[in-house]
Motif scaffolding. Structure first.
Motif, short mmCIF file in Angstrom:
data_model
loop_
_atom_site.label_atom_id
_atom_site.label_comp_id
_atom_site.label_asym_id
_atom_site.label_seq_id
_atom_site.Cartn_x
_atom_site.Cartn_y
_atom_site.Cartn_z
N GLY A 22 0.81 -1.21 0.00
CA GLY A 22 0.00 0.00 0.00
C GLY A 22 0.84 1.26 0.00
O GLY A 22 0.57 2.22 -0.72
N ASP A 27 -1.37 3.57 -2.25
CA ASP A 27 -2.77 3.17 -2.31
C ASP A 27 -3.44 3.43 -0.95
O ASP A 27 -3.40 2.59 -0.05
CB ASP A 27 -2.84 1.69 -2.68
N ALA A 28 -4.03 4.61 -0.82
CA ALA A 28 -4.66 5.01 0.44
C ALA A 28 -5.78 4.06 0.84
O ALA A 28 -5.98 3.80 2.04
CB ALA A 28 -5.18 6.44 0.34
N GLU A 29 -6.51 3.54 -0.13
CA GLU A 29 -7.61 2.59 0.17
C GLU A 29 -7.07 1.31 0.80
O GLU A 29 -7.62 0.83 1.79
CB GLU A 29 -8.40 2.25 -1.10
N LEU A 30 -6.01 0.76 0.22
CA LEU A 30 -5.43 -0.47 0.75
C LEU A 30 -4.90 -0.23 2.16
O LEU A 30 -5.17 -1.01 3.07
CB LEU A 30 -4.32 -0.98 -0.16
N ALA A 32 -5.74 2.06 4.41
CA ALA A 32 -6.84 2.26 5.35
C ALA A 32 -7.58 0.95 5.63
O ALA A 32 -8.00 0.71 6.77
CB ALA A 32 -7.80 3.32 4.82
N SER A 33 -7.72 0.10 4.63
CA SER A 33 -8.46 -1.16 4.82
C SER A 33 -7.76 -2.10 5.79
O SER A 33 -8.39 -3.00 6.35
CB SER A 33 -8.66 -1.87 3.48
N ARG A 53 -10.15 5.33 10.66
CA ARG A 53 -9.83 4.83 9.32
C ARG A 53 -10.09 5.87 8.24
O ARG A 53 -9.26 6.08 7.35
CB ARG A 53 -10.63 3.56 9.04
N ALA A 54 -11.24 6.55 8.30
CA ALA A 54 -11.57 7.54 7.26
C ALA A 54 -10.58 8.70 7.29
O ALA A 54 -10.14 9.18 6.24
CB ALA A 54 -13.00 8.05 7.45
N ARG A 57 -7.33 7.52 5.75
CA ARG A 57 -7.45 7.45 4.28
C ARG A 57 -7.25 8.85 3.68
O ARG A 57 -6.46 9.02 2.74
CB ARG A 57 -8.80 6.89 3.88
N CYS A 60 -3.59 10.01 4.05
CA CYS A 60 -2.70 9.34 3.08
C CYS A 60 -2.86 9.94 1.69
O CYS A 60 -1.88 10.19 0.99
CB CYS A 60 -2.95 7.84 3.05
N ARG A 61 -4.10 10.19 1.28
CA ARG A 61 -4.31 10.81 -0.04
C ARG A 61 -3.60 12.15 -0.12
O ARG A 61 -2.94 12.45 -1.12
CB ARG A 61 -5.80 10.98 -0.30
#
Length: 142
Positions: A22, A27-30, A32-33, A53-54, A57, A60-61
């Motif tokens: 990630g 990959d901010a989604e990965l 955060a997941s 988590r939000a 995310r 990171c973006r």
């Protein structure tokens, strides 16, 4: 089986491998997941912690959109519910005249993991002198 062999098969090592992908691919989604809903992410440079988590995310973006950086991997130490990662950030920054330079900042991550295999906290400890010098050279106030 030796203790060293057992340590290589810890679930935290497999989680680190996914997590590191990630960061390498930004990959901010990965990323955060792989964190718990109430996760804490803190860069120990005087910044406030990122909670949830939000928020992670979004952080990171912004980080990936703002800074051009990569990682040079160093030592990794694994336990049943944590890892410690010693690494170097390779950061490309602009000088006031728009030319660029590359800064190197030594970093250490201390990451805790819950029983569900999610990251509950990531504490990032930068070499303060290296980080301050890099941002000052680029004219970035932090």
């Amino acid at each position: 089986m030796s203790t060293a062999q057992l340590e290589k098969t810890l679930p935290t090592e497999a989680l680190f491998d996914r997590y590191h992908v990630g960061w390498e691919t930004k990959d901010a989604e990965l990323i955060a997941s792989l964190h718990s809903a109430d996760t804490i992410f803190q860069l120990h440079d005087g910044s406030e912690p990122i909670v949830g988590r939000a928020a992670l995310r979004a952080h990171c973006r912004t980080l990936f959109d703002t800074y051009d950086f990569s990682q040079t991997m160093g030592r990794r130490l694994y336990g049943h519910n944590y890892w410690v990662f010693d690494w170097r950030m390779v950061l490309s920054l602009a000088l006031p005249d728009d030319s660029r330079f590359v800064a190197h900042v030594e970093m250490v991550d201390v990451v805790t993991v819950d029983a569900d295999g999610l990251v509950t906290a990531k504490h990032v400890y930068p070499d303060a002198q290296q980080m301050t010098a890099a941002f000052a050279r680029a004219g970035i106030a932090r």
